[in-house]
Write a protein that holds these residues in place. Structure first.
Motif, PDB file in Angstrom:
ATOM      1  N   LYS A 109       0.835  -1.197   0.000  1.00  0.00           N
ATOM      2  CA  LYS A 109       0.000   0.000   0.000  1.00  0.00           C
ATOM      3  C   LYS A 109       0.867   1.243   0.000  1.00  0.00           C
ATOM      4  O   LYS A 109       1.969   1.252   0.547  1.00  0.00           O
ATOM      5  N   GLY A 110       0.320   2.301  -0.604  1.00  0.00           N
ATOM      6  CA  GLY A 110       1.052   3.555  -0.629  1.00  0.00           C
ATOM      7  C   GLY A 110       0.147   4.735  -0.922  1.00  0.00           C
ATOM      8  O   GLY A 110      -1.048   4.588  -1.161  1.00  0.00           O
ATOM      9  N   ILE A 111       0.753   5.901  -0.885  1.00  0.00           N
ATOM     10  CA  ILE A 111       0.094   7.139  -1.271  1.00  0.00           C
ATOM     11  C   ILE A 111       1.058   7.918  -2.152  1.00  0.00           C
ATOM     12  O   ILE A 111       2.274   7.723  -2.099  1.00  0.00           O
ATOM     13  N   GLU A 112       0.492   8.796  -2.963  1.00  0.00           N
ATOM     14  CA  GLU A 112       1.307   9.646  -3.831  1.00  0.00           C
ATOM     15  C   GLU A 112       0.640  11.004  -3.891  1.00  0.00           C
ATOM     16  O   GLU A 112      -0.584  11.091  -4.025  1.00  0.00           O
ATOM     17  N   PHE A 113       1.441  12.065  -3.760  1.00  0.00           N
ATOM     18  CA  PHE A 113       0.859  13.397  -3.823  1.00  0.00           C
ATOM     19  C   PHE A 113       1.861  14.400  -4.375  1.00  0.00           C
ATOM     20  O   PHE A 113       3.068  14.184  -4.365  1.00  0.00           O
ATOM     21  N   VAL A 114       1.303  15.492  -4.885  1.00  0.00           N
ATOM     22  CA  VAL A 114       2.084  16.648  -5.315  1.00  0.00           C
ATOM     23  C   VAL A 114       1.510  17.834  -4.566  1.00  0.00           C
ATOM     24  O   VAL A 114       0.282  17.984  -4.453  1.00  0.00           O
ATOM     25  N   GLN A 115       2.397  18.670  -4.046  1.00  0.00           N
ATOM     26  CA  GLN A 115       1.956  19.852  -3.312  1.00  0.00           C
ATOM     27  C   GLN A 115       2.917  21.004  -3.588  1.00  0.00           C
ATOM     28  O   GLN A 115       4.054  20.788  -3.981  1.00  0.00           O
ATOM     29  N   GLN A 116       2.414  22.203  -3.381  1.00  0.00           N
ATOM     30  CA  GLN A 116       3.281  23.364  -3.399  1.00  0.00           C
ATOM     31  C   GLN A 116       3.578  23.679  -1.943  1.00  0.00           C
ATOM     32  O   GLN A 116       2.655  23.740  -1.116  1.00  0.00           O
ATOM     33  N   VAL A 117       4.847  23.818  -1.605  1.00  0.00           N
ATOM     34  CA  VAL A 117       5.253  24.031  -0.216  1.00  0.00           C
ATOM     35  C   VAL A 117       5.429  25.531   0.044  1.00  0.00           C
ATOM     36  O   VAL A 117       5.441  26.332  -0.895  1.00  0.00           O
ATOM     37  N   PRO A 118       5.537  25.944   1.316  1.00  0.00           N
ATOM     38  CA  PRO A 118       5.572  27.374   1.646  1.00  0.00           C
ATOM     39  C   PRO A 118       6.611  28.209   0.888  1.00  0.00           C
ATOM     40  O   PRO A 118       6.360  29.371   0.605  1.00  0.00           O
ATOM     41  N   ASN A 119       7.762  27.626   0.531  1.00  0.00           N
ATOM     42  CA  ASN A 119       8.764  28.419  -0.196  1.00  0.00           C
ATOM     43  C   ASN A 119       8.439  28.537  -1.683  1.00  0.00           C
ATOM     44  O   ASN A 119       9.207  29.100  -2.452  1.00  0.00           O
ATOM     45  N   GLY A 120       7.284  27.966  -2.108  1.00  0.00           N
ATOM     46  CA  GLY A 120       6.842  28.060  -3.492  1.00  0.00           C
ATOM     47  C   GLY A 120       7.253  26.892  -4.362  1.00  0.00           C
ATOM     48  O   GLY A 120       6.732  26.721  -5.463  1.00  0.00           O
ATOM     49  N   HIS A 121       8.193  26.083  -3.904  1.00  0.00           N
ATOM     50  CA  HIS A 121       8.641  24.944  -4.705  1.00  0.00           C
ATOM     51  C   HIS A 121       7.556  23.869  -4.788  1.00  0.00           C
ATOM     52  O   HIS A 121       6.686  23.773  -3.928  1.00  0.00           O
ATOM     53  N   MET A 122       7.656  23.073  -5.817  1.00  0.00           N
ATOM     54  CA  MET A 122       6.759  21.937  -5.990  1.00  0.00           C
ATOM     55  C   MET A 122       7.412  20.723  -5.327  1.00  0.00           C
ATOM     56  O   MET A 122       8.633  20.549  -5.387  1.00  0.00           O
ATOM     57  N   ASP A 123       6.587  19.891  -4.713  1.00  0.00           N
ATOM     58  CA  ASP A 123       7.060  18.736  -3.960  1.00  0.00           C
ATOM     59  C   ASP A 123       6.239  17.517  -4.353  1.00  0.00           C
ATOM     60  O   ASP A 123       5.013  17.525  -4.218  1.00  0.00           O
ATOM     61  N   TYR A 124       6.918  16.488  -4.876  1.00  0.00           N
ATOM     62  CA  TYR A 124       6.287  15.205  -5.191  1.00  0.00           C
ATOM     63  C   TYR A 124       6.718  14.230  -4.115  1.00  0.00           C
ATOM     64  O   TYR A 124       7.902  14.177  -3.767  1.00  0.00           O
ATOM     65  N   GLU A 125       5.780  13.453  -3.583  1.00  0.00           N
ATOM     66  CA  GLU A 125       6.128  12.402  -2.630  1.00  0.00           C
ATOM     67  C   GLU A 125       5.313  11.160  -2.922  1.00  0.00           C
ATOM     68  O   GLU A 125       4.140  11.236  -3.276  1.00  0.00           O
ATOM     69  N   ARG A 126       5.971  10.025  -2.761  1.00  0.00           N
ATOM     70  CA  ARG A 126       5.312   8.715  -2.840  1.00  0.00           C
ATOM     71  C   ARG A 126       5.778   7.935  -1.622  1.00  0.00           C
ATOM     72  O   ARG A 126       6.967   7.763  -1.410  1.00  0.00           O
ATOM     73  N   TRP A 127       4.848   7.496  -0.813  1.00  0.00           N
ATOM     74  CA  TRP A 127       5.132   6.708   0.383  1.00  0.00           C
ATOM     75  C   TRP A 127       4.657   5.282   0.124  1.00  0.00           C
ATOM     76  O   TRP A 127       3.487   5.080  -0.239  1.00  0.00           O
ATOM     77  N   ILE A 128       5.532   4.310   0.353  1.00  0.00           N
ATOM     78  CA  ILE A 128       5.168   2.905   0.173  1.00  0.00           C
ATOM     79  C   ILE A 128       5.578   2.125   1.418  1.00  0.00           C
ATOM     80  O   ILE A 128       6.719   2.202   1.867  1.00  0.00           O
TER      81      ILE A 128
END
Length: 165
Positions: A109-128
């Motif tokens: 099982k896992g999750i995957e997301f993209v977010q914009q973080v406070p400094n404006g950069h884009m952040d991709y994460e996948r947790w498995i």
């Protein structure tokens, strides 16, 4: 000759599969990730490489209890569900959820997301969550740029190794 030296800076990366039996996985990367202590996980290891356009990629891993999916994944899912519900725009804490989904990979099982973080950069994460390990894939890039083209290839190349008997 001097022309050969000038061309060396334009070489394409040499993609190679890196195998880490001690951490139970293999992954194909554009350069040597030089395993090092994770700054994100206590007693974890990180594998990091630079990507195009100044983007970065790291895979962090550590031993995880059998309830990893219930603890780590559910907690993250709750955080991102709340952020999405708060507003379609930037939340007061500076995070903005772009996408979020539950996934399954190699029977884990896992999750995957993209977010914009406070400094404006884009952040991709996948947790498995594997049977005894947590794997967290992270890539960051500058706002206004597209997701790094190498990211999809890297993420798709990751595979679990058979358990050592």
């Amino acid at each position: 000759t001097s022309s050969a030296l000038c061309q060396s800076g334009n070489e394409k990366p040499t993609w190679k599969e890196y195998v880490y039996p001690e951490n139970g996985f293999a992954i194909t990367l554009p350069s040597d990730p030089h395993p090092h202590k994770s700054s994100q996980m206590l007693d974890g290891t990180a594998y990091s490489v630079s990507l195009s356009n100044g983007a970065e990629f790291s895979l962090h891993t550590m031993h995880a209890a059998s309830n990893c999916a219930q603890v780590a994944l559910d907690k993250q899912a709750e955080i991102y569900s709340k952020r999405k519900a708060d507003s379609a725009g930037a939340q007061s804490n500076g995070f903005r959820t772009i996408s979020f989904m539950h996934i399954e990979r190699e029977g884990c099982k896992g999750i995957e997301f993209v977010q914009q973080v406070p400094n404006g950069h884009m952040d991709y994460e996948r947790w498995i969550c594997a049977p005894d390990r947590l794997y967290v894939f992270v890539s960051t890039w500058n706002p206004g740029q597209n997701q790094p083209q190498e990211l999809d290839r890297i993420v798709k190349s990751w595979r679990l190794l058979p358990p050592n008997k």
